[in-house]
Design an enzyme around this catalytic site. Structure first.
Site, PDB file in Angstrom:
ATOM      1  N   GLY A  68       0.850  -1.186   0.000  1.00 18.45           N
ATOM      2  CA  GLY A  68       0.000   0.000   0.000  1.00 18.45           C
ATOM      3  C   GLY A  68       0.884   1.233   0.000  1.00 18.45           C
ATOM      4  O   GLY A  68       2.095   1.147   0.196  1.00 18.45           O
ATOM      5  N   ASN A  97       1.025   5.350   6.468  1.00 16.49           N
ATOM      6  CA  ASN A  97       0.579   4.189   5.690  1.00 16.49           C
ATOM      7  C   ASN A  97      -0.927   4.357   5.376  1.00 16.49           C
ATOM      8  O   ASN A  97      -1.566   5.285   5.884  1.00 16.49           O
ATOM      9  CB  ASN A  97       0.869   2.900   6.460  1.00 16.49           C
ATOM     10  CG  ASN A  97      -0.024   2.733   7.662  1.00 16.49           C
ATOM     11  OD1 ASN A  97      -0.290   3.687   8.391  1.00 16.49           O
ATOM     12  ND2 ASN A  97      -0.499   1.535   7.897  1.00 16.49           N
ATOM     13  N   PRO A  98      -1.523   3.490   4.559  1.00 15.07           N
ATOM     14  CA  PRO A  98      -2.897   3.729   4.079  1.00 15.07           C
ATOM     15  C   PRO A  98      -3.967   3.862   5.162  1.00 15.07           C
ATOM     16  O   PRO A  98      -4.990   4.496   4.919  1.00 15.07           O
ATOM     17  CB  PRO A  98      -3.168   2.516   3.181  1.00 15.07           C
ATOM     18  CG  PRO A  98      -1.829   2.154   2.649  1.00 15.07           C
ATOM     19  CD  PRO A  98      -0.887   2.383   3.795  1.00 15.07           C
ATOM     20  N   CYS A  99      -3.771   3.266   6.323  1.00 13.90           N
ATOM     21  CA  CYS A  99      -4.780   3.394   7.382  1.00 13.90           C
ATOM     22  C   CYS A  99      -4.298   4.249   8.548  1.00 13.90           C
ATOM     23  O   CYS A  99      -4.964   4.310   9.594  1.00 13.90           O
ATOM     24  CB  CYS A  99      -5.193   2.013   7.869  1.00 13.90           C
ATOM     25  SG  CYS A  99      -6.087   1.052   6.628  1.00 13.90           S
ATOM     26  N   GLU A 117      -1.960   3.980  10.764  1.00 14.22           N
ATOM     27  CA  GLU A 117      -1.427   3.445  12.024  1.00 14.22           C
ATOM     28  C   GLU A 117       0.014   3.878  12.245  1.00 14.22           C
ATOM     29  O   GLU A 117       0.465   4.003  13.375  1.00 14.22           O
ATOM     30  CB  GLU A 117      -1.455   1.911  12.046  1.00 14.22           C
ATOM     31  CG  GLU A 117      -2.819   1.275  11.881  1.00 14.22           C
ATOM     32  CD  GLU A 117      -2.990   0.761  10.471  1.00 14.22           C
ATOM     33  OE1 GLU A 117      -3.700  -0.240  10.318  1.00 14.22           O
ATOM     34  OE2 GLU A 117      -2.419   1.345   9.543  1.00 14.22           O
TER      35      GLU A 117
END
Length: 259
Positions: free
Chosen positions: A10, A167-169, A171
């Protein structure tokens, strides 16, 4: 972006380096369509590259200092746009102070190629109210409190280390070219038969997990598609070790959630 997706990864992209809508550019268009116009392109690429039955994951971020911020904040209200990406806004302490004090906030973008400076005055408090409503109604965009992220991390004392995005989410904040590696510890597994939390065993587990995640970094180092990704993993060793199982832990310890 596409190459990383083909490897199963990602991506997080901060679009603050892209000039705002209307800025002067040195091509036949005379002025740019703006940073937000590129979000559709990035989302389309994410949707095109397959990963064994799923698609890549993408995070797009923009700073509160960028003059295109209001447009960025409203993208997801059109349900046909940027459907393959998460979006978050990088909030500074100065911006949040302006929100609290109901003051105007000056957004600035300098383009040295054309000596062009774009400035915009934003009602910070009204903007934040709209942002909160959009987040409630559409789930996006999210907020990244960037000054806290930059100053409250283990590498904050290194002058040449800076985060470029997440990162994509979200975290794990990451430097340019950084690679996200995540692991989780199940808290409920550390409650003994007497309802007590075994802190010594938890500390031991954290050490084991850190060594294991670093082992994964070593094993996967040559598998990153881009040179800058391999160098970032080699030099900065980014890992994200989180927790899960909080609700089960509280039940076992007979503690009321939120107490």
């Amino acid at each position: 972006l596409a190459r990383t997706f083909t490897y199963g990864g990602g991506v997080g992209i901060d679009i603050c380096e892209l000039a705002p809508r209307g800025a002067k550019i040195n091509n036949t268009a005379s002025e740019t369509s703006g940073a937000v116009s590129f979000t559709d392109l990035f989302s389309m690429v994410t949707g095109l590259i397959g990963q064994h039955g799923r698609r890549g994951a993408l995070m797009l971020t923009m700073s509160c200092d960028h003059p295109d911020l209001e447009e960025f904040m409203s993208v997801k209200t059109d349900l046909e746009r940027v459907t393959k990406a998460n979006m978050s806004i990088r909030m500074s302490d100065n911006f949040m102070n302006a929100v609290r004090d109901k003051k105007k906030y000056i957004q600035t973008f300098e383009r040295p190629e054309t000596n062009d400076i774009t400035k915009k005055e934003l009602d910070a408090h009204e903007f934040f109210k709209k942002l909160c409503y959009n987040n409630w109604d559409y789930g996006e965009p999210g907020c990244l409190f960037w000054d806290r992220i930059e100053s409250w991390n283990l590498l904050s004392e290194f002058p040449d280390y800076h985060y470029a995005g997440t990162n994509p989410c979200a975290e794990e904040p990451l430097p340019a070219g950084g690679s996200c590696l995540l692991g989780s510890i199940n808290l409920s597994n550390f409650v003994d038969e007497y309802g007590e939390f075994d802190e010594d065993e938890f500390r031991r587990c954290v050490g084991v997990c850190v060594r294991a995640l670093n082992g994964v970094l070593d094993e996967g180092l040559p598998l990153h598609p881009l040179k800058e990704q391999r160098e970032s993993v080699r030099d900065w060793r980014q890992i994200g070790l989180g927790i899960m199982g909080l609700a089960d832990m509280l039940i076992k310890m007979e503690i009321t959630y939120g107490s």
